[in-house]
Scaffold this motif. Sequence first.
Motif, PDB file in Angstrom:
ATOM      1  N   SER A 171      -4.802  11.177  -0.695  1.00 45.81           N
ATOM      2  CA  SER A 171      -4.486   9.755  -0.832  1.00 45.81           C
ATOM      3  C   SER A 171      -4.764   9.025   0.474  1.00 45.81           C
ATOM      4  CB  SER A 171      -3.038   9.562  -1.256  1.00 45.81           C
ATOM      5  OG  SER A 171      -2.161  10.182  -0.338  1.00 45.81           O
ATOM      6  N   ASP A 182       0.837  -1.200   0.000  1.00 49.47           N
ATOM      7  CA  ASP A 182       0.000   0.000   0.000  1.00 49.47           C
ATOM      8  C   ASP A 182       0.874   1.253   0.000  1.00 49.47           C
ATOM      9  OD1 ASP A 182      -3.081  -0.862   1.078  1.00 49.47           O
ATOM     10  OD2 ASP A 182      -1.485  -2.233   1.635  1.00 49.47           O
ATOM     11  N   ASP A 186      -6.405   5.791  -4.187  1.00 52.20           N
ATOM     12  CA  ASP A 186      -6.342   4.613  -3.335  1.00 52.20           C
ATOM     13  C   ASP A 186      -5.297   3.693  -3.960  1.00 52.20           C
ATOM     14  OD1 ASP A 186      -6.639   2.367  -1.796  1.00 52.20           O
ATOM     15  OD2 ASP A 186      -8.824   2.423  -1.765  1.00 52.20           O
ATOM     16  N   PRO A 187      -4.108   3.641  -3.381  1.00 52.65           N
ATOM     17  CA  PRO A 187      -3.008   2.933  -4.048  1.00 52.65           C
ATOM     18  C   PRO A 187      -3.207   1.424  -4.121  1.00 52.65           C
ATOM     19  CG  PRO A 187      -2.364   3.556  -1.842  1.00 52.65           C
ATOM     20  CD  PRO A 187      -3.688   4.216  -2.095  1.00 52.65           C
ATOM     21  N   GLU A 225       1.538   3.980  -3.059  1.00 52.01           N
ATOM     22  CA  GLU A 225       1.150   5.372  -2.866  1.00 52.01           C
ATOM     23  C   GLU A 225       2.334   6.313  -3.107  1.00 52.01           C
ATOM     24  OE1 GLU A 225      -1.822   6.754   0.051  1.00 52.01           O
ATOM     25  OE2 GLU A 225      -0.124   7.759   1.012  1.00 52.01           O
TER      26      GLU A 225
END
Length: 275
Positions: free
Chosen positions: A75, A53, A95-96, A57
């Motif tokens: 983010s 995650d 939203d990574p 990001e």
Amino acid sequence: MTASSPAPATDRGTLARELRRIALIAGAAIMRHYATDFEVKQKDDNSPVTAADQEAEDIILRELAKVTPDIPVVSEEKAAAGYIPEFSNRFFLVDPLDGTKEFVNKNGEFTVNIALIEDRVPVAGVVYAPAKNRLFLGYGPGQAYEQELAPDAEGLIEGAAEPRRIAVRRPSEEGMVVVASRTHRDQKTDEYLSLYKVKEFLAAGSSLKFCLVAAGEADIYPRHGRTMEWDTAAGHAVLAAAGGSVTQLDGTPLLYGKTERGLDNPFFVAKGSLA
């Protein structure tokens, strides 16, 4: 056809192609972690988070800063750490790694989500499922596409099949195909669906649910549960470009930049062509 080097995005089509490039790079990083025995931590809201995650990001924020340095980015992981930049009528929602639970369960149904919001509406977005090589892109009416693309650390798409245009469908007279969350379906959703003639249920994770409706593989996706704006914006952009809609349950539009709600969403329903 290859990805160009980062340059200022002067129109939505150019921006969408840059978002595609960025998503491929982030997807490559995610898949490197996916192949390992990664550690799973818990955030303050008890949702899972992994190093994938955070790395995804970091990549997205870095690349967006090169392409559109003047547009603020909201983010998920930064927000979870307490940082939300000031923004007005134009900003990104990222939203990574949407569907971290799907990532942890290794079922492939997780996505990279990047969306541009203008005047509270998602006007361009990319949803990329790197484990499935499925990328969805939308940037305005009639400009919704799906492309089969493998993750690439340089964001290159050389030799890939051309994008194919996608659009919502009219439901069959036999009933609608409903796509619901693999991990969040509840009694309220079932009660809502009792209003419709349903032929089949599909289970899917992450924002792929929006994209299945956009691609004409399903007809409706209702959500009675908490979501954040970065969970929905990119899929919303793709579905809107494909001719669908995302509204609150009373039919009013689902809008973005809801700082008064802490950027969470009310319950909503995503639809294809139900007229």
